[in-house]
Design a protein around this motif. Structure first.
Motif, mmCIF file in Angstrom:
data_model
loop_
_atom_site.group_PDB
_atom_site.id
_atom_site.type_symbol
_atom_site.label_atom_id
_atom_site.label_comp_id
_atom_site.label_asym_id
_atom_site.label_seq_id
_atom_site.Cartn_x
_atom_site.Cartn_y
_atom_site.Cartn_z
ATOM 1 N N ASP A 53 0.850 -1.196 0.000
ATOM 2 C CA ASP A 53 0.000 0.000 0.000
ATOM 3 C C ASP A 53 0.886 1.247 0.000
ATOM 4 O OD1 ASP A 53 -2.368 -1.494 0.073
ATOM 5 O OD2 ASP A 53 -2.185 -1.757 2.236
ATOM 6 N N THR A 54 1.220 1.682 -1.194
ATOM 7 C CA THR A 54 2.154 2.802 -1.358
ATOM 8 C C THR A 54 1.716 4.044 -0.590
ATOM 9 O OG1 THR A 54 2.507 1.958 -3.601
ATOM 10 C CG2 THR A 54 3.446 4.107 -3.087
ATOM 11 N N LYS A 55 0.427 4.345 -0.647
ATOM 12 C CA LYS A 55 -0.082 5.577 -0.026
ATOM 13 C C LYS A 55 0.211 5.622 1.466
ATOM 14 C CE LYS A 55 -3.813 6.386 -3.354
ATOM 15 N NZ LYS A 55 -5.281 6.496 -3.531
ATOM 16 N N ASN A 56 0.138 4.473 2.127
ATOM 17 C CA ASN A 56 0.388 4.438 3.577
ATOM 18 C C ASN A 56 1.829 4.826 3.905
ATOM 19 O OD1 ASN A 56 -2.231 3.568 3.844
ATOM 20 N ND2 ASN A 56 -1.709 1.431 4.211
ATOM 21 N N TYR A 57 2.771 4.331 3.103
ATOM 22 C CA TYR A 57 4.184 4.618 3.356
ATOM 23 C C TYR A 57 4.520 6.067 3.006
ATOM 24 C CZ TYR A 57 4.633 -0.396 3.991
ATOM 25 O OH TYR A 57 4.488 -1.675 4.445
ATOM 26 N N LYS B 299 2.438 8.488 3.191
ATOM 27 C CA LYS B 299 1.826 9.295 4.260
ATOM 28 C C LYS B 299 2.742 9.362 5.481
ATOM 29 C CE LYS B 299 -2.342 9.635 7.122
ATOM 30 N NZ LYS B 299 -3.613 8.988 7.514
ATOM 31 N N ILE B 300 3.357 8.220 5.825
ATOM 32 C CA ILE B 300 4.271 8.186 6.979
ATOM 33 C C ILE B 300 5.471 9.102 6.729
ATOM 34 C CG2 ILE B 300 5.924 6.733 8.228
ATOM 35 C CD1 ILE B 300 3.889 4.420 7.866
ATOM 36 N N GLU C 71 8.815 3.957 12.148
ATOM 37 C CA GLU C 71 7.420 3.979 11.715
ATOM 38 C C GLU C 71 7.219 3.204 10.415
ATOM 39 O OE1 GLU C 71 5.154 7.517 11.900
ATOM 40 O OE2 GLU C 71 6.024 8.197 13.802
ATOM 41 N N GLU D 255 4.834 -0.100 10.105
ATOM 42 C CA GLU D 255 3.817 -0.226 9.056
ATOM 43 C C GLU D 255 4.010 -1.528 8.288
ATOM 44 O OE1 GLU D 255 0.628 0.467 6.560
ATOM 45 O OE2 GLU D 255 1.170 1.546 8.392
ATOM 46 N N ASP E 130 1.630 -4.960 7.441
ATOM 47 C CA ASP E 130 1.235 -4.916 6.026
ATOM 48 C C ASP E 130 1.176 -6.339 5.455
ATOM 49 O OD1 ASP E 130 0.835 -4.426 3.358
ATOM 50 O OD2 ASP E 130 2.314 -2.811 3.216
#
Length: 455
Positions: A227-231, A233-234, A265, A269, A273
């Motif tokens: 999930d690229t967006k999650n990383y 975002k971090i 972080e 994640e 994942d």
């Protein structure tokens, strides 16, 4: 106002062509006002008197050229073309806006950079000193320029060092490795290249290169999913104001706490994942199987070890335990590292981008102490070139050491080094002022100290 006979559009009285369809309008006589008055008088005196004279209306000549060049009639095809170009421009702008966020731009650029198989980086290291020590001030006038060329697929590498003083080149040397030899090119210091066959230095080198190429080929087919967006975002939230974009540059300011927090972080994640974990497992199975298929070609890698690892990857439960344990250990290591990196000074990295969001340079600045600052500029380009030499006209290092003309070689290098330093008068004078010695004597002593263990 006059109406167009073609489209019935309204136009100004003085218009020669219709502003809507481009049709040529019928021209009005040049004495329109006079004719209007005459027509009004004529209407009031329907029966012309004896003394009434009606002058004829002057009509323009058929061959008369209009005083203003007529605008070209608009083409529907041209309108469509302009419309398409506008749409493409809007789409392109929207795409750039979507990647305009510094984090997105940086990650996209780093991914492209990691896929370069042939590249050359030119690194300039400059030290800025703000103090009273003469020797430190002397050193700060030097700069190092390192050109590193690499071919990841064929395992070729070369580093060229250029020593500069007051922005002028003093000496340049290169060292590299190819498929057969390790070599040193002293450029202007000696006319011949020094080399040694690579198997004399690393006896099993060809076997390692053979297995490396098999692994590299298998590795190139790996494609992880997560999930690229999650990383992103971090990274965005941790860096916050420490990452900024301006034009074709992205600047990241890092200190020990920020780096530690970011890695932690991201690991946390990754720990949760499931998509990434399963992608690593499946890619790992394919990766190992591709290597095992080449087992007859393998020289160093033990296939039995690979098959044991494959069993772990194929069992979902075992792999999940292995995955969780690996990340847990990494997080524990991060806790210990916190004590070691607290003293790391703040570092500012600037990523320069070229066409297609490709990183063409990475610069960074860091303080060593209150008086000393280091500035590094890296230029990156695709492609690589290496020194080519003929062994017949070169010097084998082992042969030189075991009984060659080492004294003659040392003398030639010393003479050329002295010449190189004397060309830079500022450098020569500074060395002699600091040491109180003549530059010729200093170089001879230096060369004796370097070569005495060999002699």
């Amino acid at each position: 106002m006059k109406n167009c006979p073609n489209c019935n559009g309204e136009n100004r009285d003085e218009a020669l062509f219709c502003t809507k369809c481009g049709n040529k309008l019928e021209e009005q006589p040049s004495n329109t006002d006079i004719n209007t008055i005459q027509n009004d008088n004529t209407s009031e005196n329907s029966d012309p008197g004896v003394n009434q004279v009606i002058e004829p209306t002057v009509q323009p000549s058929a061959n008369e050229t209009p005083p203003v060049d007529p605008p070209k009639k608009k083409s529907k095809v041209m309108v469509y073309v302009i419309g398409i170009v506008a749409v493409i421009a809007i789409i392109f702008l929207a795409m750039n806006i979507s990647f305009a966020k510094p984090v997105n731009k940086l990650i996209k650029g780093l991914v492209k950079l990691s896929k370069m198989n042939k590249y050359t980086t030119t690194t300039t290291i400059d030290i800025a000193y703000d103090g009273d020590d003469d020797e430190a001030d002397f050193i700060s006038d030097f700069a190092l320029k390192l050109e590193t060329a690499a071919d990841v697929n064929d395992v070729l590498a070369q580093v060229t060092l250029d020593l500069l003083y007051s922005n002028k080149s003093v000496i340049e040397v290169a060292a590299g490795i190819n498929n057969e030899d390790v070599y040193i090119d002293l450029k202007d210091l000696h006319k011949k290249v020094f080399y040694q066959e690579i198997e004399d230095v690393f006896p099993d080198y060809p076997d390692y290169i053979n297995d490396y190429k098999i692994i590299k080929k298998a590795f190139d087919d790996i494609s992880l999913k997560f999930d690229t967006k999650n990383y992103i975002k971090i990274i965005d939230e941790v860096l916050d104001d420490n990452i900024k974009g301006s034009g074709n540059k992205v600047t990241v300011t890092l200190d020990s706490k920020t780096m530690s927090k970011l890695v932690k972080e991201l690991l946390e994640e990754a720990e949760d994942d499931k998509k990434l974990r399963e992608s690593i497992r499946k890619n790992g199975i394919d990766f190992i199987n591709r290597i095992i298929k080449e087992k007859r070609k393998l020289e160093i890698i033990d296939v039995d070890d690979l098959e044991e690892i494959l069993e772990i990857f194929e069992d979902k439960g075992d792999f999940e335990d292995f995955y969780q344990e690996a990340i847990a250990n990494a997080l524990i290591d991060m806790d210990y590292m916190d004590f070691d990196i607290d003293d790391i000074n703040e570092l500012e990295l600037t990523f320069r981008f070229g066409a297609g969001n490709t990183i063409k340079g990475i610069d960074f600045t860091g303080e060593i102490d209150d008086e000393l600052e280091i500035n590094v500029k890296n230029d990156i380009k695709s492609g690589a070139s290496f020194t080519k030499f003929n062994k017949k006209n070169s010097i084998e290092i082992n042969e030189l050491i075991s009984g060659g003309d080492i004294e003659d070689v040392a003398e030639e290098i010393s003479e050329n080094l002295i010449k190189a330093i004397k060309k830079n008068k500022d450098l020569k004078n500074k060395i002699e002022d600091l040491t109180g010695e003549d530059i010729d004597d200093l170089i001879e002593m230096f060369m004796y100290g370097v070569l005495s263990p060999v002699w």
